[in-house]
Design a protein around this motif. Sequence first.
Motif, PDB file in Angstrom:
ATOM      1  N   ALA A 227       0.752  -1.237   0.086  1.00 15.35           N
ATOM      2  CA  ALA A 227      -0.037   0.047  -0.045  1.00 15.35           C
ATOM      3  C   ALA A 227       0.790   1.225  -0.036  1.00 15.35           C
ATOM      4  O   ALA A 227       0.437   2.278  -0.161  1.00 15.35           O
ATOM      5  CB  ALA A 227      -0.902  -0.065   1.304  1.00 15.35           C
ATOM      6  N   SER A 228       2.266   1.180   0.385  1.00 11.99           N
ATOM      7  CA  SER A 228       3.039   2.396   0.653  1.00 11.99           C
ATOM      8  C   SER A 228       4.407   1.913   0.136  1.00 11.99           C
ATOM      9  O   SER A 228       4.771   0.783   0.401  1.00 11.99           O
ATOM     10  CB  SER A 228       2.841   2.938   1.784  1.00 11.99           C
ATOM     11  N   THR A 229       5.309   2.933  -0.083  1.00 17.34           N
ATOM     12  CA  THR A 229       6.643   2.834  -0.256  1.00 17.34           C
ATOM     13  C   THR A 229       7.403   2.110   1.117  1.00 17.34           C
ATOM     14  O   THR A 229       8.395   1.211   1.189  1.00 17.34           O
ATOM     15  CB  THR A 229       7.373   3.724  -0.857  1.00 17.34           C
ATOM     16  N   ALA A 230       6.800   2.885   2.040  1.00 15.46           N
ATOM     17  CA  ALA A 230       7.074   2.468   3.736  1.00 15.46           C
ATOM     18  C   ALA A 230       6.849   0.891   4.063  1.00 15.46           C
ATOM     19  O   ALA A 230       7.873   0.339   4.469  1.00 15.46           O
ATOM     20  CB  ALA A 230       6.506   3.118   4.539  1.00 15.46           C
ATOM     21  N   ALA A 231       5.764   0.314   3.364  1.00 18.04           N
ATOM     22  CA  ALA A 231       5.660  -1.100   3.682  1.00 18.04           C
ATOM     23  C   ALA A 231       6.383  -1.865   2.730  1.00 18.04           C
ATOM     24  O   ALA A 231       6.684  -2.841   3.094  1.00 18.04           O
ATOM     25  CB  ALA A 231       4.174  -1.492   3.240  1.00 18.04           C
ATOM     26  N   HIS A 232       6.630  -1.323   1.404  1.00 12.90           N
ATOM     27  CA  HIS A 232       7.645  -2.146   0.449  1.00 12.90           C
ATOM     28  C   HIS A 232       9.113  -2.174   1.114  1.00 12.90           C
ATOM     29  O   HIS A 232       9.569  -3.143   1.057  1.00 12.90           O
ATOM     30  CB  HIS A 232       7.435  -1.330  -0.802  1.00 12.90           C
ATOM     31  N   ARG A 233       9.427  -1.166   1.703  1.00 12.52           N
ATOM     32  CA  ARG A 233      10.750  -1.157   2.194  1.00 12.52           C
ATOM     33  C   ARG A 233      10.886  -2.075   3.318  1.00 12.52           C
ATOM     34  O   ARG A 233      11.794  -2.677   3.574  1.00 12.52           O
ATOM     35  CB  ARG A 233      11.226   0.224   2.712  1.00 12.52           C
ATOM     36  N   ASP A 234      10.025  -1.983   4.326  1.00  8.36           N
ATOM     37  CA  ASP A 234      10.003  -2.815   5.456  1.00  8.36           C
ATOM     38  C   ASP A 234       9.904  -4.065   5.146  1.00  8.36           C
ATOM     39  O   ASP A 234      10.497  -5.192   5.676  1.00  8.36           O
ATOM     40  CB  ASP A 234       8.769  -2.615   6.360  1.00  8.36           C
ATOM     41  N   ALA A 235       9.310  -4.763   4.170  1.00  3.96           N
ATOM     42  CA  ALA A 235       9.293  -6.077   3.526  1.00  3.96           C
ATOM     43  C   ALA A 235      10.571  -6.264   3.328  1.00  3.96           C
ATOM     44  O   ALA A 235      10.938  -7.639   3.770  1.00  3.96           O
ATOM     45  CB  ALA A 235       8.308  -6.262   2.442  1.00  3.96           C
ATOM     46  N   TYR A 236      11.577  -5.881   2.547  1.00  6.07           N
ATOM     47  CA  TYR A 236      12.762  -6.123   2.554  1.00  6.07           C
ATOM     48  C   TYR A 236      13.578  -6.409   3.899  1.00  6.07           C
ATOM     49  O   TYR A 236      14.311  -7.269   3.950  1.00  6.07           O
ATOM     50  CB  TYR A 236      13.570  -5.121   1.423  1.00  6.07           C
ATOM     51  N   PHE A 237      13.357  -5.458   4.455  1.00  4.68           N
ATOM     52  CA  PHE A 237      13.943  -5.442   5.952  1.00  4.68           C
ATOM     53  C   PHE A 237      13.545  -6.839   6.855  1.00  4.68           C
ATOM     54  O   PHE A 237      14.346  -7.502   7.310  1.00  4.68           O
ATOM     55  CB  PHE A 237      13.988  -4.295   6.735  1.00  4.68           C
ATOM     56  N   GLN A 238      12.274  -6.718   6.848  1.00  5.88           N
ATOM     57  CA  GLN A 238      11.771  -8.129   7.387  1.00  5.88           C
ATOM     58  C   GLN A 238      12.269  -9.541   6.978  1.00  5.88           C
ATOM     59  O   GLN A 238      12.521 -10.572   7.829  1.00  5.88           O
ATOM     60  CB  GLN A 238      10.347  -8.155   7.467  1.00  5.88           C
ATOM     61  N   TYR A 239      12.333  -9.590   5.524  1.00  4.46           N
ATOM     62  CA  TYR A 239      13.064 -10.769   5.044  1.00  4.46           C
ATOM     63  C   TYR A 239      14.257 -11.111   5.462  1.00  4.46           C
ATOM     64  O   TYR A 239      14.793 -12.082   5.909  1.00  4.46           O
ATOM     65  CB  TYR A 239      12.871 -10.498   3.339  1.00  4.46           C
ATOM     66  N   LEU A 240      15.087 -10.104   5.435  1.00  8.77           N
ATOM     67  CA  LEU A 240      16.500 -10.123   5.658  1.00  8.77           C
ATOM     68  C   LEU A 240      16.815 -10.269   7.380  1.00  8.77           C
ATOM     69  O   LEU A 240      17.533 -11.417   7.585  1.00  8.77           O
ATOM     70  CB  LEU A 240      17.341  -8.964   5.200  1.00  8.77           C
TER      71      LEU A 240
END
Length: 262
Positions: A227-240
């Motif tokens: 829904a947002s760039t912040a959510a997209h960014r956080d998905a990378y962080f959570q994966y790593l």
Amino acid sequence: MTATRYVTPLREGGSLPAVVEADDDGLYVLKFRGAGQGVRALIAELIAGEIARACGLPVPEIVFAELHADLARTEPDPEIQDLIRASADLAHGSVGLNIAMDYLPGAVTFDPLAMRLDAELASRIVWFDAFVTNLDRTPRNTNMLVWHGKLWLIDHGAALYFHHDWRGSLERSTSPFELIKDHVLLPLATRLAEADAALVARLDERTLEAIVALVPDSWLEDEPSFASTAAHRDAYFQYLKRRIAAPRAFVTEAVRAHDAHV
């Protein structure tokens, strides 16, 4: 930096990177966001490259490269013209943000028969590539250069391939990386346990979060999964963050692959 002159294409692979001159008078290998792999390849290049740097591995300097559509006017090749325009034109202006690496003039492709690496460095590179799921470090395509007698890791656009399909990505973060069996340095990676302990200590949550924060917002837009760039960014962080948490199946798989190889 801003690219001021297109010097020559590098036609390895399908992304058509190019050597460009910049406004700081330096030469860089520029990866175009308008190439076939799209912006995800640039995100992988940035995140994986900076993870490698945080691990103390040798990677060329990575910079953001502004590209003006006007640069296409001096290029006779229509394919290159289209690539420049596709990588430069944005809805809000005529400057596009791409990624570039410091050009290593005179560097030669790594040959495992010509340059023998020590087990510690080989193990750290294998660990890193298993962590970021890098497909391209095989005998056929080592993506390593030797420059002034030193090894350099390049071209990580194929890493983090989970982001081509975000469905179930968090669950897949704990999966092993079976393709590590094809790694060119796997036979030399006899110190994977030591590499695991050393590199996990370097990649704490703050470091991973800071690396992901480097990704420009414009590269995270237009992703329907978020829904947002912040959510997209956080998905990378959570994966790593989840991938590096114990137990690390990718390390177990790398050890198993090495033992099976020898």
